[in-house]
Design a protein around this motif. Structure first.
Motif, PDB file in Angstrom:
ATOM      1  N   ARG A  86     -19.189   5.746  -9.335  1.00 43.93           N
ATOM      2  CA  ARG A  86     -20.282   5.968 -10.140  1.00 43.93           C
ATOM      3  C   ARG A  86     -21.227   6.970  -9.335  1.00 43.93           C
ATOM      4  N   VAL A  87     -21.791   7.966 -10.329  1.00 46.39           N
ATOM      5  CA  VAL A  87     -22.876   8.692  -9.638  1.00 46.39           C
ATOM      6  C   VAL A  87     -24.238   8.727 -10.365  1.00 46.39           C
ATOM      7  N   ARG A  88     -25.336   8.453  -9.839  1.00 45.39           N
ATOM      8  CA  ARG A  88     -26.641   8.487 -10.382  1.00 45.39           C
ATOM      9  C   ARG A  88     -27.138   9.881 -10.811  1.00 45.39           C
ATOM     10  N   CYS A  89     -27.885  10.056 -11.643  1.00 43.07           N
ATOM     11  CA  CYS A  89     -28.333  11.277 -12.236  1.00 43.07           C
ATOM     12  C   CYS A  89     -29.735  11.399 -11.673  1.00 43.07           C
ATOM     13  N   LYS A  90     -29.860  12.157 -10.772  1.00 47.17           N
ATOM     14  CA  LYS A  90     -31.009  12.507  -9.902  1.00 47.17           C
ATOM     15  C   LYS A  90     -31.624  13.857 -10.570  1.00 47.17           C
ATOM     16  N   THR A  91     -33.103  13.962 -10.611  1.00 48.88           N
ATOM     17  CA  THR A  91     -33.729  15.281 -11.185  1.00 48.88           C
ATOM     18  C   THR A  91     -34.440  15.932  -9.950  1.00 48.88           C
ATOM     19  N   SER A  92     -34.195  17.066  -9.748  1.00 49.38           N
ATOM     20  CA  SER A  92     -34.668  17.895  -8.574  1.00 49.38           C
ATOM     21  C   SER A  92     -36.281  18.146  -9.178  1.00 49.38           C
ATOM     22  N   THR A  93     -36.947  18.700  -7.973  1.00 49.03           N
ATOM     23  CA  THR A  93     -38.235  18.831  -8.279  1.00 49.03           C
ATOM     24  C   THR A  93     -38.590  19.921  -9.094  1.00 49.03           C
ATOM     25  N   ALA A  94     -37.606  20.776  -9.271  1.00 46.91           N
ATOM     26  CA  ALA A  94     -37.557  21.832 -10.313  1.00 46.91           C
ATOM     27  C   ALA A  94     -37.361  21.229 -11.720  1.00 46.91           C
ATOM     28  N   GLY A  95     -36.959  19.915 -11.744  1.00 47.42           N
ATOM     29  CA  GLY A  95     -36.763  19.282 -13.160  1.00 47.42           C
ATOM     30  C   GLY A  95     -35.478  19.546 -13.671  1.00 47.42           C
ATOM     31  N   ARG A  96     -34.152  19.745 -12.580  1.00 53.70           N
ATOM     32  CA  ARG A  96     -33.115  20.045 -13.154  1.00 53.70           C
ATOM     33  C   ARG A  96     -32.194  18.679 -12.941  1.00 53.70           C
ATOM     34  N   ALA A  97     -31.682  18.055 -13.630  1.00 51.54           N
ATOM     35  CA  ALA A  97     -30.773  16.889 -13.469  1.00 51.54           C
ATOM     36  C   ALA A  97     -29.613  17.360 -12.909  1.00 51.54           C
ATOM     37  N   THR A 116     -21.048  18.683 -15.276  1.00 49.66           N
ATOM     38  CA  THR A 116     -21.240  19.045 -14.080  1.00 49.66           C
ATOM     39  C   THR A 116     -21.531  17.632 -13.265  1.00 49.66           C
ATOM     40  N   LEU A 117     -20.961  17.311 -12.353  1.00 47.32           N
ATOM     41  CA  LEU A 117     -21.147  16.296 -11.430  1.00 47.32           C
ATOM     42  C   LEU A 117     -21.784  16.797 -10.044  1.00 47.32           C
ATOM     43  N   PRO A 118     -22.614  15.883  -9.472  1.00 49.97           N
ATOM     44  CA  PRO A 118     -23.119  16.477  -8.118  1.00 49.97           C
ATOM     45  C   PRO A 118     -22.067  16.207  -7.039  1.00 49.97           C
ATOM     46  N   GLY A 119     -21.891  17.215  -6.042  1.00 47.19           N
ATOM     47  CA  GLY A 119     -21.032  17.154  -5.245  1.00 47.19           C
ATOM     48  C   GLY A 119     -19.473  17.337  -5.559  1.00 47.19           C
ATOM     49  N   ILE A 120     -19.355  17.370  -6.940  1.00 46.82           N
ATOM     50  CA  ILE A 120     -17.823  17.978  -7.503  1.00 46.82           C
ATOM     51  C   ILE A 120     -17.816  19.101  -8.149  1.00 46.82           C
ATOM     52  N   GLY A 121     -18.889  19.470  -8.777  1.00 54.17           N
ATOM     53  CA  GLY A 121     -19.206  20.554  -9.671  1.00 54.17           C
ATOM     54  C   GLY A 121     -18.662  20.462 -11.153  1.00 54.17           C
ATOM     55  N   THR A 122     -18.289  21.375 -11.733  1.00 49.88           N
ATOM     56  CA  THR A 122     -17.990  21.608 -13.090  1.00 49.88           C
ATOM     57  C   THR A 122     -16.525  21.296 -13.405  1.00 49.88           C
ATOM     58  N   VAL A 123     -16.634  19.986 -14.227  1.00 53.30           N
ATOM     59  CA  VAL A 123     -15.233  19.792 -14.499  1.00 53.30           C
ATOM     60  C   VAL A 123     -14.746  19.981 -16.084  1.00 53.30           C
ATOM     61  N   LYS A 133     -31.197  10.660 -22.200  1.00 52.84           N
ATOM     62  CA  LYS A 133     -31.490  11.203 -20.812  1.00 52.84           C
ATOM     63  C   LYS A 133     -30.103  10.590 -20.274  1.00 52.84           C
ATOM     64  N   ILE A 134     -29.705  11.295 -19.197  1.00 53.95           N
ATOM     65  CA  ILE A 134     -28.478  10.836 -18.615  1.00 53.95           C
ATOM     66  C   ILE A 134     -28.880   9.915 -17.456  1.00 53.95           C
ATOM     67  N   LEU A 135     -28.368   8.706 -17.198  1.00 47.10           N
ATOM     68  CA  LEU A 135     -28.727   7.800 -16.200  1.00 47.10           C
ATOM     69  C   LEU A 135     -27.761   7.892 -15.081  1.00 47.10           C
ATOM     70  N   SER A 136     -26.424   7.984 -15.514  1.00 47.59           N
ATOM     71  CA  SER A 136     -25.495   7.935 -14.642  1.00 47.59           C
ATOM     72  C   SER A 136     -24.048   8.317 -15.179  1.00 47.59           C
ATOM     73  N   ALA A 137     -23.188   8.659 -14.488  1.00 46.19           N
ATOM     74  CA  ALA A 137     -21.739   8.977 -14.913  1.00 46.19           C
ATOM     75  C   ALA A 137     -20.810   8.138 -13.969  1.00 46.19           C
ATOM     76  N   THR A 138     -19.923   7.577 -14.551  1.00 43.26           N
ATOM     77  CA  THR A 138     -18.931   6.784 -14.139  1.00 43.26           C
ATOM     78  C   THR A 138     -17.418   7.456 -14.292  1.00 43.26           C
ATOM     79  N   VAL A 139     -16.746   7.856 -13.057  1.00 49.41           N
ATOM     80  CA  VAL A 139     -15.308   8.493 -13.227  1.00 49.41           C
ATOM     81  C   VAL A 139     -14.352   7.458 -12.857  1.00 49.41           C
ATOM     82  N   THR A 140     -13.500   7.392 -13.800  1.00 48.88           N
ATOM     83  CA  THR A 140     -12.484   6.180 -13.732  1.00 48.88           C
ATOM     84  C   THR A 140     -10.845   6.932 -13.603  1.00 48.88           C
ATOM     85  N   HIS A 141     -10.097   6.426 -12.848  1.00 47.41           N
ATOM     86  CA  HIS A 141      -8.676   6.969 -13.025  1.00 47.41           C
ATOM     87  C   HIS A 141      -7.916   5.759 -13.443  1.00 47.41           C
ATOM     88  N   ARG A 142      -7.372   5.649 -14.373  1.00 45.70           N
ATOM     89  CA  ARG A 142      -6.278   4.665 -15.014  1.00 45.70           C
ATOM     90  C   ARG A 142      -5.132   5.155 -15.544  1.00 45.70           C
TER      91      ARG A 142
END
Ligand SMILES: [Zn+2]
Length: 357
Positions: A17-28, A41-48, A67-76
């Motif tokens: 799971r990755v949390r959504c952080k907002t930069s000082t410029a206001g970009r999630a 688009t996920l932090p550290g991974i890029g656009t999928v 408002k996006i709080l977090s994203a969970t990536v699952t492999h099943r």
């Protein structure tokens, strides 16, 4: 808390799971539809690229209704899924489950193996009958045996064995998906047409000890049906009455209430020795369940009607809520989880709020 426990790479369900952080410029840091509409688009991974349509989610995000709080990536079972957790405004009234006005009396629901579900009212009117349920585990057994055999024939720890195990896993996931789809269809049908359901309390674990029936009982997944009926009735403000497990619903005559001796399972027609009443075995049982509920629950406790289920905080002070805070009737999702997006090979969805990558 101690030292962190690391996740094993060999777990059946790999996820992070990755949390959504907002930069000082206001970009999630987690963005939906950044480059192309169907991307996340996920932090550290890029656009999928994702499979599912993201339009309604993007619209809610753009309008500030979610408002996006977090994203969970699952492999099943060979598929990647990203679920986006959001904080969203209350659902628009038109999008909520409508509390229904009580219509009929109690409807008994008999679960069986020959007919999957038989529903009937207390006066003996059949309301729903679902015959020929899919038996995914039984029909897939030949293939399952072959795949399982293939796994044990491969050398332990080898790449071949891991591949074979993954193949078997995908097979099991398919069986589960077939079953799940069918159960949702049946439970929706029941809940949308009846606001008062009576269902017998089955000792399913007990039935599973009968080796002649165990496979069929497990494949029917009655317990899951009861679970779905329970929460779906709550959504709609309906009622589900569990009937006493010792109530002889199959042995009782629904016309004259005489309790007969045990009826063998193969006998599909119930015949009353006292009054000569003849009816389908499952229909008779369903009518008896409805009668029991009528007698024991003449006055039902009102369940909380299915209002908006939301964890959204009001935000922006505590003043009266304006229409702008509310989601539109076309906006994404049923309340608890806003739908994410789905991707991958064009196949059926695993679930509504997940995204298949
Ligand atoms: Zn009778």
């Amino acid at each position: 808390m101690g030292f962190p426990r690391f996740k094993s790479k060999k777990r059946a369900l790999l996820s992070f799971r990755v949390r959504c952080k907002t930069s000082t410029a206001g970009r999630a840091s987690i963005r939906v539809g950044d480059h192309a509409p169907r991307t996340v688009t996920l932090p550290g991974i890029g656009t999928v690229a994702v499979r599912q349509d993201t339009r309604r989610l993007r619209r809610m995000l753009a309008k500030g209704r979610a408002k996006i709080l977090s994203a969970t990536v699952t492999h099943r079972a060979g598929r990647w899924t990203v679920s986006v957790t959001c904080e969203a405004a209350d659902l628009h009234a038109a999008a909520c489950h409508q509390p229904r006005t009580p219509t009929t009396g109690w409807v008994g629901v008999d679960r069986g193996l020959t007919a999957f579900v038989v529903a009937a009212t207390a006066d003996g009117t059949p309301t729903l009958r679902v015959d020929d349920p899919p038996r995914p585990a039984r029909s897939a057994m030949v293939r399952q045996r072959r795949l399982a055999r293939a796994v044990t024939r491969k050398q332990r720890g080898s790449r071949n064995r891991a591949d074979a195990a993954a193949r078997l896993g995908r097979h099991h996931a398919r069986v589960a998906a077939i079953r799940r789809r069918f159960l949702h269809e049946v439970s929706n049908k029941l809940v949308k047409t009846h606001d008062r359901l009576a269902i017998e309390t089955l000792t399913i674990t007990g039935m599973l000890t009968n080796r002649h029936l165990a496979a069929a009982v497990a494949d029917a997944s009655w317990g899951e049906l009861a679970r779905q009926l329970t929460y779906k009735q709550q959504w709609h403000g309906g009622h589900l009455c569990p009937v006493d497990r010792w109530y002889p619903s199959t042995k009782t005559c629904s016309a004259c209430r005489t309790v007969a001796a045990a009826v063998p399972l193969g006998q599909r027609v119930f015949t009353c020795q006292a009054c000569g009443y003849r009816a389908d075995r499952d229909l008779n049982a369903a009518v008896n369940l409805a009668i029991w509920a009528e007698q024991h629950h003449a006055r039902v406790r009102d369940l909380p009607a299915g209002g908006p289920v939301t964890k959204a905080r009001r935000g922006k002070g505590s003043g009266p809520r304006t229409r702008a805070d509310e989601t539109g009737p076309d906006d994404a999702g049923t309340a608890p989880t806003p739908p994410g997006v789905r991707h991958g090979r064009p196949r059926r969805a695993l679930s509504h709020n997940s995204t298949e990558l």
